[in-house]
Design an enzyme around this catalytic site. Structure first.
Site, short mmCIF file in Angstrom:
data_model
loop_
_atom_site.label_atom_id
_atom_site.label_comp_id
_atom_site.label_asym_id
_atom_site.label_seq_id
_atom_site.Cartn_x
_atom_site.Cartn_y
_atom_site.Cartn_z
N ASP A 136 0.87 -1.19 0.00
CA ASP A 136 0.00 0.00 0.00
C ASP A 136 0.90 1.23 0.00
OD1 ASP A 136 -2.25 1.81 0.45
OD2 ASP A 136 -3.34 0.05 1.11
N HIS A 151 1.93 1.95 -3.27
CA HIS A 151 1.01 2.90 -3.87
C HIS A 151 1.54 4.33 -3.80
CE1 HIS A 151 -2.71 0.04 -3.26
NE2 HIS A 151 -1.76 -0.48 -4.02
#
Length: 441
Positions: free
Chosen positions: A242, A265
């Site tokens: 993430d 991310h």
């Protein structure tokens, strides 16, 4: 007279023994001396080392050493300069623990060995699923060392067939309501969820750490900041499933620099304003960093219906490589397949993207701002982004998207569509909403 001489002799022997026998709880060492600013006498501080092995830890990676760590912490917390020592060459299995302050003075957790979380989900108590190692109310604290903190989160990443834990998964290290905290040199890996979280804290420095988990491990943010200010994150390598760094509501004065991010991310503000909540984030600087093989690069994301304000944010001198979307503002963030359309949004203004160069794999810039609350004061400067694999399938993806985004652009800008992406000025509704947002934040 003879008895008096014998008595004095015994006292001298006992005193000598006290000087050579270390304390059962800790050994004292001089940290160093420096001259007092008003006089000529040196003032010296000492440190006391509390080795977890001296408190009965088995250190075999199988037996539970949780209570031994807490006991070691409590002893070190009672003396100024206390050091909790996790020695190298040993593995310590820990259940969820809370190490609580405030302490008598500066405390150091010296991690040179390996701390292991319980790998089996069924071994976790339902009442202790939010975090694994929890630091609460600690002030003037350092965690450092050459060791590893291993969340052993593999089983948590699998799709859950049982309702045992629902969506709750533990954070590896969490700091709550803490001040003047330094985290340096250590490795944190394979957390069930977030690796390192700071919540309601102030005065944080994260330096030269390594965070790693596979790119497909869900919600394993590297560093998560919430209601935390005065933060510096530098010279670290962060790869996860993430956000490498996630900056949430209540954060201000955050400086991130010389970071290697990927996989993951990217570096993100948000999502902000979920469930119509108030979100306030300001004074964020991300610079001199590399982002590679990630879904996003420099990103701001907000939920529909939220209120509040994001302002004074700069992403500068960022090198990207094979990033799907290097530059993103998304005021329609949704982590589901479908979210309900709502009016209103967290206002976003005074955001600078400058000297961002490298390669992208899907779209170079994606600014999707709200009709009701457009983004204002957006500045694009010296952006040079090229496809990572030659001509992309569907050439329209090479074009910049700037919806309801107001600001200024100056070259060089590649692709050239960025020159015409931003609108000039702003609407009446923008200024009206900005006033209410400023009042909230």
């Amino acid at each position: 007279m003879k008895h008096l001489s014998l008595f004095l002799c015994q006292i001298l022997v006992f005193s000598s023994l006290l000087t050579i026998i270390p304390s059962i709880e800790g050994r004292k060492f001089h940290r160093g001396c420096k001259k007092h600013h008003k006089g000529y006498e040196d003032s010296c501080t000492s440190i006391s080392i509390f080795n977890i092995l001296s408190f009965g830890a088995k250190a075999n990676g199988v037996s539970d050493d949780s209570k031994k760590l807490v006991a070691t912490w409590k002893a070190a917390c009672k003396v100024p300069g206390g050091v909790v020592q996790i020695p190298s060459g040993h593995k310590f299995l820990l259940k969820p623990v809370t190490l609580q302050g405030p302490c008598m003075g500066h405390v150091t957790l010296q991690v040179d060995g390996t701390l292991l979380a319980q790998p089996k989900i069924g071994s976790w108590s339902k009442s202790n699923l939010f975090q694994w190692i929890n630091f609460k109310w600690v002030h003037n604290f350092t965690i450092q060392g050459s060791g590893t903190i291993d969340g052993q989160g593999y089983n948590w990443w699998k799709p859950m067939k049982s309702k045992y834990i629902s969506d709750i998964k533990p954070t590896a290290l969490r700091f709550y309501a803490s001040e003047d905290v330094t985290v340096r040199d250590i490795t944190i890996r394979n957390s069930p969820q977030v690796h390192l979280k700071f919540d309601n804290s102030r005065g944080v420095k994260v330096d030269n750490i390594t965070i790693s988990s596979p790119g497909n491990s869900p919600n394993t943010d590297g560093i998560h900041l919430q209601n935390t200010r005065d933060v510096e994150i530098l010279h670290s390598n962060i790869g996860s499933g993430d956000d490498c760094v996630s900056i949430q509501t209540g954060c201000s004065n955050v400086h991130i620099h010389h970071i290697n991010c990927g996989p993951g991310h990217g570096i993100s503000l948000g999502g902000l304003g979920k469930d119509k909540s108030i979100a306030c984030v300001s004074d964020i600087l991300v610079e001199n960093s590399n982002i590679q093989n990630t879904l996003y690069g420099a990103r701001i994301k907000t939920w529909q219906g939220g209120i509040g304000l994001v302002k004074n944010v700069t992403f500068s001198n960022i090198q990207v490589a094979n990033v799907n979307f290097p530059i993103v503002i998304n005021q329609f963030y949704c982590d589901k397949s479908l979210c309900q359309n709502q009016t209103g949004s967290v206002a976003i203004k005074e955001v600078n993207f400058e000297r961002i160069t490298g390669t992208f794999s899907t779209q170079p810039i994606h600014l999707a701002c709200s009709d009701d609350v457009p983004c204002t004061g957006i500045n694009l400067s010296d952006i040079q982004l090229k496809p990572s694999r030659g001509p992309l399938e569907g050439s329209q993806n090479q074009e910049a998207l700037c919806s309801n985004s107001y600001g200024n652009s100056k070259g060089p800008l590649i692709p050239s569509s960025m020159n015409y992406c931003l609108k000039k000025g702003g609407g009446v509704s923008v200024h009206k909403f900005s006033r209410s947002s400023n009042e909230l934040c």
